[in-house]
Motif scaffolding. Sequence first.
Motif, PDB file in Angstrom:
ATOM      1  N   ASN A   1     102.015  20.803 -46.451  1.00  0.00           N
ATOM      2  CA  ASN A   1     102.480  21.723 -45.400  1.00  0.00           C
ATOM      3  C   ASN A   1     102.522  21.089 -44.018  1.00  0.00           C
ATOM      4  N   ARG A   2     101.940  19.895 -43.876  1.00  0.00           N
ATOM      5  CA  ARG A   2     101.890  19.287 -42.554  1.00  0.00           C
ATOM      6  C   ARG A   2     103.263  18.760 -42.136  1.00  0.00           C
ATOM      7  N   ASP A   3     103.536  18.796 -40.847  1.00  0.00           N
ATOM      8  CA  ASP A   3     104.817  18.328 -40.329  1.00  0.00           C
ATOM      9  C   ASP A   3     104.891  16.809 -40.362  1.00  0.00           C
ATOM     10  N   LEU A   4     106.126  16.309 -40.399  1.00  0.00           N
ATOM     11  CA  LEU A   4     106.355  14.861 -40.433  1.00  0.00           C
ATOM     12  C   LEU A   4     106.298  14.277 -39.022  1.00  0.00           C
ATOM     13  N   ASN A   5     105.154  14.314 -38.416  1.00  0.00           N
ATOM     14  CA  ASN A   5     104.991  13.751 -37.074  1.00  0.00           C
ATOM     15  C   ASN A   5     104.412  12.342 -37.204  1.00  0.00           C
ATOM     16  N   MET A   6     105.246  11.423 -37.630  1.00  0.00           N
ATOM     17  CA  MET A   6     104.810  10.051 -37.867  1.00  0.00           C
ATOM     18  C   MET A   6     105.378   9.116 -36.794  1.00  0.00           C
ATOM     19  N   LYS A   7     104.621   8.100 -36.469  1.00  0.00           N
ATOM     20  CA  LYS A   7     105.108   7.023 -35.622  1.00  0.00           C
ATOM     21  C   LYS A   7     105.188   5.766 -36.478  1.00  0.00           C
ATOM     22  N   VAL A   8     106.330   5.093 -36.415  1.00  0.00           N
ATOM     23  CA  VAL A   8     106.555   3.895 -37.229  1.00  0.00           C
ATOM     24  C   VAL A   8     106.851   2.714 -36.309  1.00  0.00           C
ATOM     25  N   PHE A   9     106.155   1.601 -36.549  1.00  0.00           N
ATOM     26  CA  PHE A   9     106.345   0.382 -35.770  1.00  0.00           C
ATOM     27  C   PHE A   9     106.562  -0.785 -36.725  1.00  0.00           C
ATOM     28  N   GLN A  10     107.402  -1.731 -36.301  1.00  0.00           N
ATOM     29  CA  GLN A  10     107.471  -3.012 -36.999  1.00  0.00           C
ATOM     30  C   GLN A  10     107.296  -4.110 -35.978  1.00  0.00           C
ATOM     31  N   ASP A  11     106.294  -4.941 -36.210  1.00  0.00           N
ATOM     32  CA  ASP A  11     105.933  -5.984 -35.243  1.00  0.00           C
ATOM     33  C   ASP A  11     105.814  -5.403 -33.835  1.00  0.00           C
ATOM     34  N   LYS A  12     105.127  -4.265 -33.774  1.00  0.00           N
ATOM     35  CA  LYS A  12     104.779  -3.548 -32.537  1.00  0.00           C
ATOM     36  C   LYS A  12     105.958  -2.859 -31.851  1.00  0.00           C
ATOM     37  N   GLU A  13     107.139  -2.960 -32.435  1.00  0.00           N
ATOM     38  CA  GLU A  13     108.302  -2.275 -31.863  1.00  0.00           C
ATOM     39  C   GLU A  13     108.473  -0.914 -32.532  1.00  0.00           C
ATOM     40  N   ALA A  14     108.552   0.150 -31.723  1.00  0.00           N
ATOM     41  CA  ALA A  14     108.711   1.504 -32.253  1.00  0.00           C
ATOM     42  C   ALA A  14     110.087   1.665 -32.887  1.00  0.00           C
ATOM     43  N   LEU A  15     110.123   2.300 -34.055  1.00  0.00           N
ATOM     44  CA  LEU A  15     111.374   2.522 -34.780  1.00  0.00           C
ATOM     45  C   LEU A  15     111.691   4.006 -34.830  1.00  0.00           C
TER      46      LEU A  15
END
Length: 726
Positions: free
Chosen positions: A688-702
């Motif tokens: 039930n939780r919302d998809l509030n994800m932060k994604v980074f690759q090599d410290k760069e936000a995607l």
Amino acid sequence: MHTVTPWSTTAQADIENSEILLERKVLDYTYQFYNTGDSLWIVAITPKNGKMAFRAAFAINSCFEVSNLFDDGDSIVITLSSRLGNYEVRAGFPDRQTPILHYTTFFTANIPLLIPFWPRDIIPIPQNGIIENTAGKIHMQQYGSRSGLIFASITKPQTGSFFYFQNLTSLSEYCQATQTESQNTVGGNWPELGFQLPTTDKLPLPSGIPFTISDAYVILDAEIFEQTAEICENFLNNLVKIYKVLKQPRVEYNNWPDIARKAITDLTRSKGAWTQKDGNPYLNAYLCDFETPAESMVQLAVLAPLKEYEKWSGEKLSLCEDLAKGLSAFYDPKINCINRWLPALSDKLDGSEEQKKEMVMDSWYLHHPLMNLARIALHGDKTAETLLLDSIDYAIKVAHHFKYSWPVFYNMETLEIIKAETAPGAGGENDVPGSYAHLMLLVYKLTKEKRYLAEAEKAAKRLQYLGLNILYQANNTAFSAGALLELYKITNKKLYLELSYACLAGLFKNVQLYDCRYGYGKNYTNFFSIFPLNDAPYTAAYEEVEVYAALSEYLVETKDVPFLPSVKTLIGEFVKYAVSRIAYYYPTMLPKEMLSQEVKTGEIQADLWVPLEDLYNGWQKSGQVGQEVYGSGMAFGVIPRQYIKIEEDFLVFIDYPNRNSKRGKTLTIDLQGDREMSCSLKIMKLGNRDLNMKVFQDKEALDPFDKSSKINQYKLSGKGLVKIQW
């Protein structure tokens, strides 16, 4: 002196007596275009003044007139007309760092044409003498439906090497229209080599429609390659150079967790999948094959990945318990080892095949179930450990008897050789020393006893005498590559790394690096398929899954190893396409009209999530061998490698090999592929939780390229450290 056909014997004089239409210099190479009447030739001149001629167009029974020639510095377009039709040749150099020549030829016939012959498109041209007196060494070339390539060195005169790749995806419309095949189209005998357009004898080529009749890539090299290590390294490097300028097909996503649930249900309930003996259930090798006795390899081929899935899911599966119950009954006190066939059912062996006789062992079948016992034992299963350690001394005894060079079949009691070679002069099962080394390393990891490490080294060293001919069966060659990499990491001996590359070269020579979009092949994605044997006419579910699993682990293990970058590229891309593609072994994913009505073993039930053994591209129907119960570990092997659970609320999917770890509210995924290539990341909502994800690759936000309330999708580079925070 070589014998040549009329279509090549005059080519040298025709070129020398014709004017240059156009000349282009690229790095240290010069490319000259000639119209010789019945052919348009591109002649490449190497730094050592060697010449290779590539026939970009052939006028059949006619002569060319150049209608138009366009050159803007990037692209070259030559329009040709003949009495039979019109041609357009497009040529270019797609990579400024590497002298890659790419030419594509389109033909539009004036009338419907049957084409009974087509000449090959490569000949060497010596500075002095005639082409019949040249000599060369063909290192690799197409067999059957594998990639349309040839890799060769010119040894007389010693002017260099060339790597030629025909993109057979582009030939699909031609094959569909003429009901022909793209298999065995690239090869030939020195000095006439290269691509030969499939000849038509069923349907004519339609008129008024432009068809691609060649789509070739050529890499030239001033060096001549003689040693196995340099041949393999250059083959792998050149394949990647071509791969990076190819247009690759779309990657599909399959819901593997859903497939796994269906596979468990069907395996559990299908009466055709099981037989019984002494109160224990055993899987049949093929659906509804009740005549063949139960095999240890079959049980463990499904149980080992099922155990991985059980650990990943956190659920206890009754299917695991059923498969584990009967394993001890395979132990045969006559040899002090588990047997291939269930000893209590050996009287059912009918001798209909060479191996279907009591005490006849196919060499790789001895090691394979022991490998899976070792894997299960490493996860803490004591029954598997006992069976393994009670059997391992017999396997070592056999290795010593055959001096680490195994035949095809032998008698398990007497060790008498029943069949020595796969074919006259070809040797036995060449990659078994590598799979034996893999087994020994697994037992070494379990016991820490150095005698097993010593056994692994002794077996591995046998592979150095095989040159380019290590591959017998693709999954065992993949295990061999991994064992050799591990030995290199333990000992730092360069020999093992070179032999590992030789295994990988054998594997990637055995792939289909094109998408067959004609016949029944157009019903499923088949790009980057791998064949189980050097001469197999079809790809096989079980072997493909094991190659996929072995290479996934291989790429992860290359971290911190000075490694050939092209290997990382190929493995990452192979895994990405395998995860997309292998679901098509399930007959439920295929139209029923492409399934064979005649089956060699058992029967096909098209509504079951049990894979077919055999997939053919082109015009042959699939499932001719049978529905392969022992390939049913497919989904259970994919999920733990490509899916990561985040608590109970989210599921992460990534289609590249990866090593991952969770710490607090952060998931870290380490990718060891190629930074220039891309892979997919999906974060899927389960709870039930919302998809509030932060994604980074090599410290760069995607940012996700596709976003909804239930799934976020990201495009990642094939190399780098990915972090997901929630």
